[in-house]
Design a protein around this motif. Structure first.
Motif, PDB file in Angstrom:
ATOM      1  N   GLY A 297      -5.177  -6.644   3.941  1.00 35.65           N
ATOM      2  CA  GLY A 297      -4.340  -6.288   5.085  1.00 35.65           C
ATOM      3  C   GLY A 297      -3.391  -5.164   4.743  1.00 35.65           C
ATOM      4  N   LEU A 298      -2.805  -5.226   3.551  1.00 35.68           N
ATOM      5  CA  LEU A 298      -1.897  -4.174   3.102  1.00 35.68           C
ATOM      6  C   LEU A 298      -2.625  -2.839   2.996  1.00 35.68           C
ATOM      7  CD1 LEU A 298       0.987  -3.587   2.051  1.00 35.68           C
ATOM      8  CD2 LEU A 298       0.120  -4.073  -0.232  1.00 35.68           C
ATOM      9  N   LYS A 299      -3.826  -2.877   2.440  1.00 34.08           N
ATOM     10  CA  LYS A 299      -4.615  -1.656   2.281  1.00 34.08           C
ATOM     11  C   LYS A 299      -4.959  -1.055   3.646  1.00 34.08           C
ATOM     12  CE  LYS A 299      -8.692   0.081  -0.130  1.00 34.08           C
ATOM     13  NZ  LYS A 299      -9.840  -0.270  -0.960  1.00 34.08           N
ATOM     14  N   SER A 300      -5.323  -1.896   4.600  1.00 34.24           N
ATOM     15  CA  SER A 300      -5.666  -1.384   5.930  1.00 34.24           C
ATOM     16  C   SER A 300      -4.436  -0.804   6.625  1.00 34.24           C
ATOM     17  CB  SER A 300      -6.302  -2.470   6.790  1.00 34.24           C
ATOM     18  OG  SER A 300      -5.356  -3.446   7.154  1.00 34.24           O
ATOM     19  N   GLU A 301      -3.252  -1.379   6.387  1.00 39.69           N
ATOM     20  CA  GLU A 301      -2.027  -0.837   6.973  1.00 39.69           C
ATOM     21  C   GLU A 301      -1.676   0.512   6.357  1.00 39.69           C
ATOM     22  OE1 GLU A 301      -0.238  -1.877   9.590  1.00 39.69           O
ATOM     23  OE2 GLU A 301      -1.786  -3.405   9.838  1.00 39.69           O
ATOM     24  N   PHE A 302      -1.905   0.659   5.051  1.00 43.24           N
ATOM     25  CA  PHE A 302      -1.623   1.937   4.405  1.00 43.24           C
ATOM     26  C   PHE A 302      -2.546   3.031   4.915  1.00 43.24           C
ATOM     27  CE2 PHE A 302       1.028  -0.003   1.082  1.00 43.24           C
ATOM     28  CZ  PHE A 302       1.994   0.982   0.977  1.00 43.24           C
ATOM     29  N   LYS A 303      -3.754   2.671   5.331  1.00 40.44           N
ATOM     30  CA  LYS A 303      -4.684   3.665   5.866  1.00 40.44           C
ATOM     31  C   LYS A 303      -4.207   4.186   7.218  1.00 40.44           C
ATOM     32  CE  LYS A 303      -8.814   2.066   3.513  1.00 40.44           C
ATOM     33  NZ  LYS A 303     -10.152   1.473   3.653  1.00 40.44           N
ATOM     34  N   LYS A 304      -3.368   3.445   7.913  1.00 38.76           N
ATOM     35  CA  LYS A 304      -2.867   3.850   9.227  1.00 38.76           C
ATOM     36  C   LYS A 304      -1.714   4.847   9.130  1.00 38.76           C
ATOM     37  CE  LYS A 304      -3.973  -0.584  11.350  1.00 38.76           C
ATOM     38  NZ  LYS A 304      -3.399  -1.778  11.997  1.00 38.76           N
ATOM     39  N   ILE A 305      -1.130   5.002   7.961  1.00 41.49           N
ATOM     40  CA  ILE A 305       0.020   5.896   7.789  1.00 41.49           C
ATOM     41  C   ILE A 305      -0.430   7.344   7.949  1.00 41.49           C
ATOM     42  CG2 ILE A 305       1.774   6.733   6.182  1.00 41.49           C
ATOM     43  CD1 ILE A 305       1.777   3.961   4.916  1.00 41.49           C
TER      44      ILE A 305
END
Length: 70
Positions: free
Chosen positions: A21-29
Motif C-alpha cells: 500500500g505504501l509503495k502504491s501511494e508513493f507511485k501517486k506522488i
C-alpha cells in the motif's frame, strides 16, 4: 451512559500488504520539475524577505511610539 467496548481480537494487517500500500501511494506522488521548483523556491524567498522587512518596519514604528510616550 453508553457502554464502550473495545474489539481486542482484531487482526493486524500483514507488513507485506502495508508495504504494498505504501509503495502504491508513493507511485501517486507527482514531483515538480526543476523549473517549477526554482520558481516556487524563489517566490518563497522573496515573500519571506518582504515579510521580514514589513515586520522590522512595524517593530521600529512601535519602538519609536513607545519611546515618545516614555
Amino acid at each position: 451512559m453508553g457502554e464502550v467496548t473495545a474489539n481486542t481480537t482484531q487482526e493486524k494487517t500483514p507488513k507485506k500488504s502495508w508495504f504494498k500500500g505504501l509503495k502504491s501511494e508513493f507511485k501517486k506522488i507527482v514531483w515538480p520539475d526543476k523549473e517549477l521548483l526554482v520558481k516556487e523556491s524563489a517566490a518563497v524567498i522573496v515573500i519571506t524577505v518582504i515579510l521580514g522587512l514589513v515586520i522590522a518596519l512595524l517593530d521600529m514604528a512601535v519602538e519609536y511610539g513607545v519611546n515618545l510616550i516614555i
